[in-house]
Design a protein around this motif. Structure first.
Motif, PDB file in Angstrom:
ATOM      1  N   VAL A 158      81.878  79.861   7.144  1.00 43.29           N
ATOM      2  CA  VAL A 158      80.579  79.618   7.145  1.00 43.29           C
ATOM      3  C   VAL A 158      81.530  77.507   7.479  1.00 43.29           C
ATOM      4  N   ASP A 159      82.077  77.002   6.052  1.00 40.50           N
ATOM      5  CA  ASP A 159      82.302  75.442   6.414  1.00 40.50           C
ATOM      6  C   ASP A 159      82.959  75.455   7.473  1.00 40.50           C
ATOM      7  N   LEU A 160      83.462  76.316   7.508  1.00 42.63           N
ATOM      8  CA  LEU A 160      84.751  76.344   8.980  1.00 42.63           C
ATOM      9  C   LEU A 160      83.844  76.279  10.418  1.00 42.63           C
ATOM     10  N   TRP A 161      83.246  77.387  11.073  1.00 43.42           N
ATOM     11  CA  TRP A 161      82.023  77.022  10.545  1.00 43.42           C
ATOM     12  C   TRP A 161      81.167  76.176  11.960  1.00 43.42           C
ATOM     13  N   LEU A 162      80.616  75.563  10.619  1.00 42.58           N
ATOM     14  CA  LEU A 162      80.308  74.487  10.621  1.00 42.58           C
ATOM     15  C   LEU A 162      80.928  73.018  11.124  1.00 42.58           C
ATOM     16  N   THR A 163      82.049  72.608  10.584  1.00 41.04           N
ATOM     17  CA  THR A 163      82.753  71.655  10.784  1.00 41.04           C
ATOM     18  C   THR A 163      83.467  71.286  11.811  1.00 41.04           C
ATOM     19  N   HIS A 164      84.417  71.822  12.838  1.00 41.28           N
ATOM     20  CA  HIS A 164      84.686  71.733  13.220  1.00 41.28           C
ATOM     21  C   HIS A 164      83.483  71.230  14.958  1.00 41.28           C
ATOM     22  N   PRO A 165      82.135  72.267  14.690  1.00 46.17           N
ATOM     23  CA  PRO A 165      81.612  71.003  15.584  1.00 46.17           C
ATOM     24  C   PRO A 165      81.059  70.556  15.330  1.00 46.17           C
ATOM     25  N   LEU A 166      80.988  70.483  14.236  1.00 51.28           N
ATOM     26  CA  LEU A 166      80.328  68.160  13.682  1.00 51.28           C
ATOM     27  C   LEU A 166      81.147  67.158  13.337  1.00 51.28           C
ATOM     28  N   ARG A 167      82.441  67.766  13.397  1.00 48.60           N
ATOM     29  CA  ARG A 167      83.787  66.509  14.199  1.00 48.60           C
ATOM     30  C   ARG A 167      83.301  66.317  14.838  1.00 48.60           C
ATOM     31  N   ARG A 168      83.200  66.867  16.219  1.00 51.66           N
ATOM     32  CA  ARG A 168      83.275  66.883  17.560  1.00 51.66           C
ATOM     33  C   ARG A 168      82.714  65.808  18.265  1.00 51.66           C
ATOM     34  N   VAL A 169      81.137  66.422  17.718  1.00 52.38           N
ATOM     35  CA  VAL A 169      79.834  65.436  18.201  1.00 52.38           C
ATOM     36  C   VAL A 169      79.904  64.284  17.458  1.00 52.38           C
ATOM     37  N   LEU A 245      72.327  61.659  13.215  1.00 50.54           N
ATOM     38  CA  LEU A 245      71.991  60.084  13.558  1.00 50.54           C
ATOM     39  C   LEU A 245      72.990  59.026  12.395  1.00 50.54           C
ATOM     40  N   MET A 246      72.647  59.491  11.251  1.00 52.25           N
ATOM     41  CA  MET A 246      73.070  58.282  10.087  1.00 52.25           C
ATOM     42  C   MET A 246      74.683  58.648   9.884  1.00 52.25           C
ATOM     43  N   ASN A 247      75.757  59.442   9.586  1.00 51.52           N
ATOM     44  CA  ASN A 247      76.711  59.898  10.339  1.00 51.52           C
ATOM     45  C   ASN A 247      77.787  59.424  11.846  1.00 51.52           C
ATOM     46  N   VAL A 248      76.626  59.257  12.446  1.00 53.70           N
ATOM     47  CA  VAL A 248      77.374  58.269  13.642  1.00 53.70           C
ATOM     48  C   VAL A 248      77.574  56.552  13.308  1.00 53.70           C
ATOM     49  N   ILE A 249      76.238  56.770  12.878  1.00 56.30           N
ATOM     50  CA  ILE A 249      76.093  55.120  12.232  1.00 56.30           C
ATOM     51  C   ILE A 249      77.336  54.875  11.569  1.00 56.30           C
ATOM     52  N   ARG A 250      77.354  55.613  10.611  1.00 54.85           N
ATOM     53  CA  ARG A 250      78.858  55.293   9.158  1.00 54.85           C
ATOM     54  C   ARG A 250      80.242  54.828  10.128  1.00 54.85           C
ATOM     55  N   ILE A 251      80.344  56.227  10.991  1.00 50.50           N
ATOM     56  CA  ILE A 251      81.483  55.876  11.296  1.00 50.50           C
ATOM     57  C   ILE A 251      81.587  54.707  12.186  1.00 50.50           C
ATOM     58  N   THR A 252      80.818  54.936  13.314  1.00 49.18           N
ATOM     59  CA  THR A 252      80.258  53.598  14.071  1.00 49.18           C
ATOM     60  C   THR A 252      81.116  52.317  13.475  1.00 49.18           C
ATOM     61  N   VAL A 253      80.332  52.204  12.101  1.00 49.28           N
ATOM     62  CA  VAL A 253      80.152  50.735  11.778  1.00 49.28           C
ATOM     63  C   VAL A 253      81.861  50.292  11.213  1.00 49.28           C
ATOM     64  N   THR A 254      82.346  51.992  10.449  1.00 47.12           N
ATOM     65  CA  THR A 254      84.154  51.854   9.659  1.00 47.12           C
ATOM     66  C   THR A 254      84.423  51.701  11.073  1.00 47.12           C
ATOM     67  N   VAL A 255      84.300  52.079  12.274  1.00 44.84           N
ATOM     68  CA  VAL A 255      85.518  51.905  13.072  1.00 44.84           C
ATOM     69  C   VAL A 255      85.315  50.057  13.941  1.00 44.84           C
ATOM     70  N   PHE A 256      84.353  49.675  13.566  1.00 42.78           N
ATOM     71  CA  PHE A 256      84.385  48.397  14.159  1.00 42.78           C
ATOM     72  C   PHE A 256      84.962  47.805  13.280  1.00 42.78           C
ATOM     73  N   LEU A 257      84.533  48.050  11.788  1.00 39.22           N
ATOM     74  CA  LEU A 257      84.932  46.931  10.425  1.00 39.22           C
ATOM     75  C   LEU A 257      86.736  47.105  10.620  1.00 39.22           C
ATOM     76  N   PHE A 258      86.734  48.006  11.053  1.00 36.99           N
ATOM     77  CA  PHE A 258      88.645  48.336  11.014  1.00 36.99           C
ATOM     78  C   PHE A 258      88.964  47.468  11.950  1.00 36.99           C
ATOM     79  N   GLN A 259      88.677  47.301  13.394  1.00 37.83           N
ATOM     80  CA  GLN A 259      88.630  46.587  14.376  1.00 37.83           C
ATOM     81  C   GLN A 259      88.945  45.042  14.374  1.00 37.83           C
ATOM     82  N   TYR A 260      87.643  44.718  13.941  1.00 38.47           N
ATOM     83  CA  TYR A 260      87.414  43.637  13.440  1.00 38.47           C
ATOM     84  C   TYR A 260      87.455  42.511  11.965  1.00 38.47           C
ATOM     85  N   ALA A 261      87.484  43.893  11.352  1.00 37.97           N
ATOM     86  CA  ALA A 261      87.804  43.157   9.788  1.00 37.97           C
ATOM     87  C   ALA A 261      89.186  43.528   9.805  1.00 37.97           C
ATOM     88  N   ASP A 262      89.291  43.985   8.396  1.00 34.75           N
ATOM     89  CA  ASP A 262      90.695  44.607   7.528  1.00 34.75           C
ATOM     90  C   ASP A 262      89.893  45.728   7.419  1.00 34.75           C
TER      91      ASP A 262
END
Length: 301
Positions: A158-169, A245-262
């Protein structure tokens, strides 16, 4: 003259009356419950230790420490409907639940199914409550039993079945969000590419743990609020878009900081700050949803 009842009939009547046990007092039922729960904890202690380790080490189950608080809150809000101890039967259904738990635990141990061995804790808890307080208390406490399903381990399939689609989304939506705010991002599989930098959305970033947390949160809110059943279903199912939505916000902010902060700042935000910020944001989203439902439906007085 009217026929006199036979002595045999009197004996059968008294025998049937003796099968109905007297109701337990609240103190006696509480003592029974404490004794049975102590025995249950003793039997399941190795499994409880493994469960606590999983909550501490597995990113997908870090919500395990929070969900029991949701369950306690729901039961507290339903305290005025607590039926008290009842003994209208011999508690055979409670023994049946304990038998199911024992069979599940034995099967899980024999076939090395950890999810089945630990998951048998749920029917065992139901059986203990049934034996101590009766069927009505089990029905009163069923929201807490439903919330227990979010903290027990699921089969790895079940974890495997849910994890891959969630990662792609999460990868696709985060890439789109970065492009929207002007960051030149591209997605390749489960990797977000920004210039010469590549950020992989690993299993821990899939949002499965966040999805389970928000499902538990939306379930607790649905049980707590006095709303029509349709509204409760909408509140419960809202966990999916809110978690995404919360996960997308977290990943987006993280990548933005990787690019423009440290990188250090990005890691701190992703692992520490986001964990404290996501839950209030989810509560705010649920509050906004309830306010929207209030505007959509007019209650007749």
């Amino acid at each position: 003259l009217p026929a006199r009842p036979s002595p045999r009939g009197h004996r059968v009547f008294r025998h049937r009356q003796s099968l109905v046990p007297p109701p337990l007092s609240a103190n006696t039922a509480g003592m029974w419950w404490l004794a049975l729960m102590a025995a249950l904890v003793w039997v399941y202690w190795p499994s409880l230790v493994l469960l606590a380790k999983r909550w501490s080490q597995d990113p997908q189950y870090t919500h395990g420490y929070v969900v029991p608080l949701f369950a306690a809150l729901v039961l507290w809000l339903r305290r005025d409907r607590f039926p008290g101890p009842t003994r209208s039967s011999l508690g055979l259904w409670g023994l049946a639940w304990l038998l199911v738990a024992a069979l599940g635990r034995i099967a899980g141990n024999l076939f090395s199914f950890e999810w089945l061995e630990i998951g048998s804790l749920l029917p065992a808890t139901i059986g203990v409550v049934w034996l101590a307080y009766g069927r009505r208390t089990v029905l009163w406490a069923w929201p807490a039993f439903a919330l227990m399903m979010f903290i027990l381990p699921w089969p790895w399939q079940v974890d495997l079945w849910l994890t891959h689609p969630l990662r792609r989304v999460a990868t696709v939506c985060s890439t789109f969000a970065l492009q929207t705010i002007g960051v030149p991002a591209l997605s390749r599989g489960n990797v977000i590419i920004v210039g010469n930098m590549e950020v992989g959305v690993i299993e821990a970033c899939s949002g499965l743990g966040m999805l389970m947390t928000f499902f538990a949160l939306s379930t607790a809110v649905a049980f707590a609020v006095e709303r029509p059943r349709l509204d409760k279903c909408v509140i419960f199912l809202s966990a999916v878009p809110i978690a995404l939505l919360m996960n997308v916000i977290r990943i987006t902010v993280t990548v933005f900081l990787f690019q423009y902060a440290d990188a250090e700042t990005a890691r701190v935000v992703f692992h520490d700050v986001a964990g404290w910020v996501m839950m209030p944001m989810a509560l705010g989203a649920l509050g906004g949803l309830i306010a929207l439902l209030n505007q959509l439906w007019i209650v007749e007085e």
